[in-house]
Design a protein around this motif. Sequence first.
Motif, short mmCIF file in Angstrom:
data_model
loop_
_atom_site.label_atom_id
_atom_site.label_comp_id
_atom_site.label_asym_id
_atom_site.label_seq_id
_atom_site.Cartn_x
_atom_site.Cartn_y
_atom_site.Cartn_z
N THR A 181 46.03 44.64 42.64
CA THR A 181 44.73 44.06 42.93
C THR A 181 43.69 45.08 42.52
N VAL A 182 42.78 44.67 41.65
CA VAL A 182 41.83 45.63 41.10
C VAL A 182 40.40 45.10 41.23
N ASP A 183 39.47 46.04 41.18
CA ASP A 183 38.05 45.70 41.19
C ASP A 183 37.63 45.39 39.75
N ILE A 184 37.21 44.17 39.52
CA ILE A 184 36.78 43.82 38.15
C ILE A 184 35.28 43.95 38.00
N GLY A 185 34.65 44.57 39.00
CA GLY A 185 33.21 44.81 38.91
C GLY A 185 32.50 44.32 40.16
N GLY A 186 31.63 45.15 40.70
CA GLY A 186 30.84 44.74 41.85
C GLY A 186 31.66 44.49 43.10
N GLY A 187 32.84 45.12 43.17
CA GLY A 187 33.67 44.99 44.35
C GLY A 187 34.48 43.71 44.39
N LYS A 188 34.40 42.90 43.32
CA LYS A 188 35.21 41.67 43.29
C LYS A 188 36.65 42.02 42.96
N LEU A 189 37.54 41.63 43.86
CA LEU A 189 38.94 41.96 43.67
C LEU A 189 39.67 40.83 42.96
N SER A 190 40.58 41.23 42.12
CA SER A 190 41.31 40.24 41.32
C SER A 190 42.77 40.64 41.24
N ASN A 191 43.66 39.67 41.40
CA ASN A 191 45.08 39.93 41.17
C ASN A 191 45.34 39.95 39.68
N PHE A 247 58.61 32.91 37.51
CA PHE A 247 59.05 34.15 38.15
C PHE A 247 57.86 34.86 38.79
N LEU A 248 56.71 34.65 38.20
CA LEU A 248 55.53 35.34 38.69
C LEU A 248 55.02 34.75 39.99
N GLN A 249 55.54 33.60 40.33
CA GLN A 249 54.95 32.85 41.42
C GLN A 249 54.74 33.67 42.68
N GLY A 250 55.77 34.40 43.05
CA GLY A 250 55.65 35.16 44.28
C GLY A 250 54.59 36.24 44.21
N VAL A 251 54.35 36.75 43.03
CA VAL A 251 53.51 37.94 42.96
C VAL A 251 52.08 37.67 42.54
N VAL A 252 51.90 36.69 41.72
CA VAL A 252 50.52 36.37 41.34
C VAL A 252 50.28 34.95 41.84
N ALA A 253 50.43 34.82 43.14
CA ALA A 253 50.50 33.49 43.73
C ALA A 253 49.28 32.64 43.40
N SER A 254 48.12 33.21 43.53
CA SER A 254 46.96 32.36 43.34
C SER A 254 46.77 32.00 41.88
N SER A 255 47.17 32.91 41.03
CA SER A 255 47.11 32.59 39.60
C SER A 255 47.99 31.39 39.31
N LEU A 256 49.17 31.41 39.88
CA LEU A 256 50.11 30.34 39.65
C LEU A 256 49.66 29.06 40.34
N ALA A 257 48.99 29.22 41.46
CA ALA A 257 48.48 28.04 42.14
C ALA A 257 47.52 27.32 41.21
N ALA A 258 46.74 28.09 40.50
CA ALA A 258 45.81 27.49 39.57
C ALA A 258 46.56 26.75 38.47
N SER A 266 42.38 22.73 35.01
CA SER A 266 40.94 22.55 35.06
C SER A 266 40.20 23.64 35.81
N SER A 267 40.91 24.40 36.63
CA SER A 267 40.19 25.31 37.51
C SER A 267 39.38 26.34 36.75
N ALA A 268 39.85 26.70 35.57
CA ALA A 268 39.17 27.76 34.84
C ALA A 268 37.72 27.41 34.56
N ALA A 269 37.49 26.15 34.35
CA ALA A 269 36.13 25.75 34.01
C ALA A 269 35.18 26.06 35.14
N ASP A 306 40.75 32.24 38.05
CA ASP A 306 40.90 31.03 38.85
C ASP A 306 39.82 31.01 39.93
N ARG A 307 39.86 30.01 40.79
CA ARG A 307 38.81 29.88 41.79
C ARG A 307 38.71 31.09 42.71
N ALA A 308 39.84 31.71 42.95
CA ALA A 308 39.84 32.87 43.84
C ALA A 308 39.46 34.14 43.09
#
Length: 487
Positions: free
Chosen positions: A92-102, A32-43, A49-52, A226-228
């Motif tokens: 989408t939030v800043d997790i530090g240093g301007g890096k944005l994360s879904n 269900f999350l696919q549409g909204v946290v797309a890149s997370s789900l892509a991972a 393996s992407s987490a590594a 994930d990678r993004a």
Amino acid sequence: MSAKQPVTQATADQKELEVLPSPSAHLTRRTFLQGVVASSLAALGAGWSSAALAAKPGGGGGGGGGTVTRNPLKIPPAASPTSYALQAAPATVDIGGGKLSNVLAYNGFFPGPTFRANTGDSVNVQFTNGLTEETTVHWHGMIVPTAADGHPRDVVMPGGSYSYQYPIIQRAALNWYHPHPHMMTGEQVALGLAGAFILNDAEEAALGLPSGAYEVPLIIRDVKLDRAGNLTYNAKSSGFLGDIAMVNGTRDPKLDVDTAIYRFRVLCGSNARLFKLALNNGAQFTLIGNDGGLLETAATIGQIEISPGERFDLLVDFRNLAVGTKVMLQDLNSGWNLLEFNVTRQVSIAGGLPTGTLSSVTPLSNPVVTREFSFDGMSRINGKVYDINRIDFQVPFGQTELWRFTTGGNAPHPVHVHGASFQVQSRSGGRGVLFPWESGWKDTVLLQDGETVEVLIRFDGYRGLYVMHCHKLEHEDMGMMANFEVI
Ligand code: C2O
Ligand code: CU
């Protein structure tokens, strides 16, 4: 209400696979999350393996080197729950240093707003579910009527809303709120949904503990990116472990401090990871409280282990440090640097560390019933996988009982009970002792392999339906949970 009864549980229970069986409801719901946290789900779709790849040199919670760029610790905004509109939704939030994360966030904040209220206030939170899957809001540590407890039966459907209303009938404490839907708590918490709830009362106010900028909530957890750079989740029956630490949703955080005493309201918000907290300058923590509020007296302690769901109230004394000093809050279990304190300003504030009595805790005694709870495998209590429709036992209102928690293995199992706080009496097997942070009132207690922990408990808040469960969220989601009714 739970129209989609999943069949996953039985499978998980029989095999206790390393990775949760993916077909059927569990994954269906996740998609269900696919549409909204797309890149997370892509991972997720691309395999696990992407987490590594996400950990960068100096990342990993700051592994050690001097090259880590540190980001100012985020302090979630304070909010009053007496009249508040709360929404869970992708953000989408800043997790530090301007890096944005879904992430998934409450009102766009990761972690969610810090609720602050006083004993005697009435909570009135109008919640709307902006996720594409069902959720609930559970007020961990708050003594609330069943209808406000966020029980998995009381699901809020996507687009739906729910009114959480209750009077605050308990003492000061650091509590928290997070989702509690059937089989999806681990996913929703890992992707960002959690916030602190600081409850004050007159007894605590009279102590004049550090406040304002000197009282800082610290929600400590691990995450997987994930990678993004988006928060991602993979459900493992052994428990979700992220590969970097975050404090208050900040990667590699730092906090500028004055030469003063600070009060840190520490919450372990991880799905499964335990942290062993210590300061790298050898300084001690002054432990003044835990899940259920103030201890009777402070304890001085160099290392403190915190498991998912537990809270500690820690004073740290920076008064004698020179401006320019850096002190690292570390996790001795993983070797991670969690949070760097930079002493940046000389101040002189009256008062010192508390001595003497902080609070009084009336001991529970003379239990009239003993109940045994065996935490079996990774998905059962007393041999049974959670069934949302089954009432596992009934507890008379106002009766003091002794509950004995044991496990044959697959620990840690942080055991959490809704509807009442308890007092830990003993631990045998395993570590074999009680720790200073287990005195006073608790609602979550750590059960390690081979341990038996006894607690005294009395439900004198409300009658109704509650749950107890393992707060390793993957164990909870797989069924290490039981329904009970206070009658
Ligand atoms: Cu913090 Cu039943 O959960
Ligand atoms: Cu467990």
